[in-house]
Design a protein around this motif. Structure first.
Motif, short mmCIF file in Angstrom:
data_model
loop_
_atom_site.label_atom_id
_atom_site.label_comp_id
_atom_site.label_asym_id
_atom_site.label_seq_id
_atom_site.Cartn_x
_atom_site.Cartn_y
_atom_site.Cartn_z
N GLU A 52 0.83 -1.21 0.00
CA GLU A 52 0.00 0.00 0.00
C GLU A 52 0.87 1.26 0.00
OE1 GLU A 52 -3.10 0.09 -0.39
OE2 GLU A 52 -4.00 -1.76 0.37
N THR A 59 -3.71 7.65 4.39
CA THR A 59 -4.67 7.08 5.33
C THR A 59 -4.30 7.43 6.76
OG1 THR A 59 -5.15 5.24 3.84
CG2 THR A 59 -5.65 4.91 6.17
N LYS A 132 -4.74 -10.70 5.22
CA LYS A 132 -5.37 -9.58 5.91
C LYS A 132 -5.89 -9.97 7.29
CE LYS A 132 -8.95 -6.07 5.31
NZ LYS A 132 -10.01 -5.54 4.43
N ASP A 152 -9.17 -0.09 5.94
CA ASP A 152 -8.24 -0.49 4.89
C ASP A 152 -7.13 0.54 4.71
OD1 ASP A 152 -9.46 -2.86 4.39
OD2 ASP A 152 -10.45 -2.24 2.53
N ASP A 154 -6.01 1.85 2.12
CA ASP A 154 -6.16 2.78 1.00
C ASP A 154 -7.38 3.68 1.21
OD1 ASP A 154 -8.03 0.78 0.80
OD2 ASP A 154 -8.15 0.89 -1.37
N SER A 155 -7.83 3.79 2.45
CA SER A 155 -9.09 4.49 2.71
C SER A 155 -8.87 5.72 3.59
CB SER A 155 -10.08 3.54 3.40
OG SER A 155 -10.30 2.40 2.60
N ALA A 237 -13.51 -2.49 5.11
CA ALA A 237 -12.89 -1.17 4.91
C ALA A 237 -13.12 -0.25 6.10
CB ALA A 237 -13.44 -0.52 3.64
N ASP A 260 -14.08 -10.50 6.80
CA ASP A 260 -14.98 -9.51 7.42
C ASP A 260 -16.38 -10.10 7.64
OD1 ASP A 260 -15.35 -9.65 4.70
OD2 ASP A 260 -15.28 -7.49 4.34
N THR A 290 -12.92 5.28 -0.26
CA THR A 290 -11.94 4.30 -0.71
C THR A 290 -11.86 4.29 -2.22
OG1 THR A 290 -11.20 2.01 -0.35
CG2 THR A 290 -13.52 2.32 -0.91
N GLN A 302 -11.63 -8.50 -7.88
CA GLN A 302 -12.30 -8.14 -6.62
C GLN A 302 -13.60 -8.92 -6.45
OE1 GLN A 302 -14.77 -4.55 -6.31
NE2 GLN A 302 -13.29 -3.79 -4.80
N TRP A 441 -4.25 -11.70 -0.12
CA TRP A 441 -4.70 -10.31 -0.25
C TRP A 441 -5.24 -10.11 -1.65
CZ3 TRP A 441 -4.36 -6.23 3.31
CH2 TRP A 441 -3.70 -6.54 4.51
#
Length: 454
Positions: A52, A59, A132, A152, A154-155, A237, A260, A290, A302, A441
């Motif tokens: 990341e 973030t 993760k 996350d 990237d959020s 996220a 999650d 995100t 994804q 991941w």
């Protein structure tokens, strides 16, 4: 299709009541009262990060600007192959330290721990790669506060997001053990110095339809299930959790890509099996921004992973399906996710083949098929319109008329190109769930959502 149609209408009717109630609360209640309340628990924010380098510093900066009385930030670098750790060391002025760590769950070995010399709230953990779920479990082990927030790498959280997500915990006097907030697509939005400056739509139709999808998933699906305490997923996220309860349930499961959802289903299972007076909630107002995939290749990866995670979770907890021991959740939420979210793609693909075969061999009337297709398209557009309406009633994040016109226009095209692609990828994900494969991941080519990273 009929089951899907009725379920969405049912969920919308449940959601709209919640939306009106939450809207009143947002207008009348002061976040300052929550900020100074003695019952506002300190929170450990855990940021699992793997490759990341593009967005992780943004973030962390957004988290440093949060309006919250007491919290810590723990970044867990899960053996990244890029320069994620080096970037964190350089930007946050990290210094290696020895930390006393309580081992609640087994994780891959920790290589080193760091503290920022300029931001006392920030701790960084470098560990061997384990996925993760393993990184989140490591963060829980390192954390020191009674609640943790998973976000996350990237959020970016809005300034008051943590206060808002803590509110249901305070209101329920601790009976709410997990709270999810809304996740919004940041593509097209201007984020500078880790803060949202202006909100706009991206030009890429693939991303615009993901925005409509997010509206539908969060504002109809999750809000509706929250109303009847049947929420089966809180986005990885952005979610807040009571640490002791999560540890008691065993933490995040490392042998799945849907860690999650699996955790949420397991918490529901524990609540029913032990007759605990606890609940899980989703509230629409706290927002986490995100980055969404902007290419077919990344979006496919994804969605295949999401569907595989859904299948793994439902199969792992199949005991709950139509089992009176688990109350209504075994008769409403579980069958919904099994029939609509998991097998819906199978039914749709079979339907396409039957229609094509019927037209080819002449045992279906083209006029009737035309009417069915028209109704299907109108229905899909109607549901998308409802989700956009809910967005306007709750968040009002896209205030320009141009935004609404574009959202409605592209929603009308969804049935012709976007939905068939998603259906095929969901089917692929379901098939992959039958193969034994290590959790990994998700691969996402990051471009960064904050302008200071470009």
């Amino acid at each position: 299709m009929g089951v899907t149609a009725l379920s969405y209408i049912f969920l919308f009717l449940l959601s709209i009541k919640n939306v009106l109630r939450e809207g009143k609360l947002i207008k009348t209640e002061s976040l300052e009262d929550i900020a100074i309340s003695e019952r506002t628990f300190p929170v450990s924010i855990i940021v699992p990060a793997y490759n990341e380098v593009v967005g992780v510093v943004s973030t962390v900066r957004s988290l440093l600007a949060l309006n919250y009385p007491q919290y810590e930030i723990i970044v867990v670098d899960d053996g990244s192959k890029d320069d994620t750790l080096a970037k964190l060391i350089e930007e946050l002025k990290l210094e290696q330290v020895d930390l006393a760590i309580r081992k609640h769950m087994n994780t891959q070995p920790i290589r080193a721990t760091f503290k920022s010399s300029i931001y006392s709230l920030v701790t960084v953990v470098s560990k061997d790669n384990g996925g993760k779920a393993d990184a989140l479990n490591c963060g829980i082990n390192v954390s020191k506060y009674p609640y943790f927030c998973a976000i996350d790498g990237d959020s970016i959280l809005e300034n008051d997001a943590l206060l808002k997500v803590m509110k249901p915990v305070i209101d329920s006097e601790g009976k709410t053990i997990a709270v999810g907030g809304s996740v919004r697509v940041a593509n097209g939005t201007t984020i500078s110095r880790s803060k949202v400056e202006t909100i706009d739509l991206p030009k890429n139709p693939l991303v615009i339809l993901q925005i409509v999808e997010y509206f539908r998933a969060f504002l109809i699906g999750r809000l509706g299930f929250t109303k009847i305490n049947q929420l089966l997923i809180i986005s990885g996220a952005f979610g807040l959790f009571h640490k002791t309860t999560v540890i008691r349930s065993g933490g995040y499961k490392v042998a799945t890509v849907g860690e999650d959802m699996e955790l949420i289903v397991r918490l529901h299972r524990m609540i029913r099996e032990e007759s605990l007076d606890l609940q899980l909630k989703y509230i629409p107002d706290p927002v986490c921004w995100t980055e969404a995939p902007d290419s077919l290749k990344v979006l496919k990866s994804q969605r295949v992973r999401w569907q595989r995670g859904l299948a793994e979770t439902l199969f792992a907890h199949k005991k709950m399906f139509l089992n009176p021991k688990y109350g209504l959740i075994g008769f409403i939420a579980f069958p919904y996710f099994f029939m609509v979210e998991l097998l819906g793609a199978v039914v749709e693909v079979l339907g396409f083949f039957l229609i094509a075969g019927g037209l080819l061999f002449g045992f279906l009337d083209p006029y009737v098929i035309g009417i069915i297709l028209l109704v299907t398209i109108l229905y899909g557009s109607f549901i998308s319109s409802l989700s956009i309406l809910l967005e306007e009633l709750t968040m009002f994040k896209y205030p320009k008329v141009r935004h609404l016109i574009l959202l409605f226009f592209w929603a009308l095209t969804e049935s012709f190109w976007y939905r068939p692609l998603i259906v095929i990828w969901r089917l692929e994900g379901l098939l992959k769930s039958f193969r034994r494969k290590e959790a990994e991941w998700g691969k996402m080519e990051r471009k960064g959502i904050s302008s200071d990273n470009r």
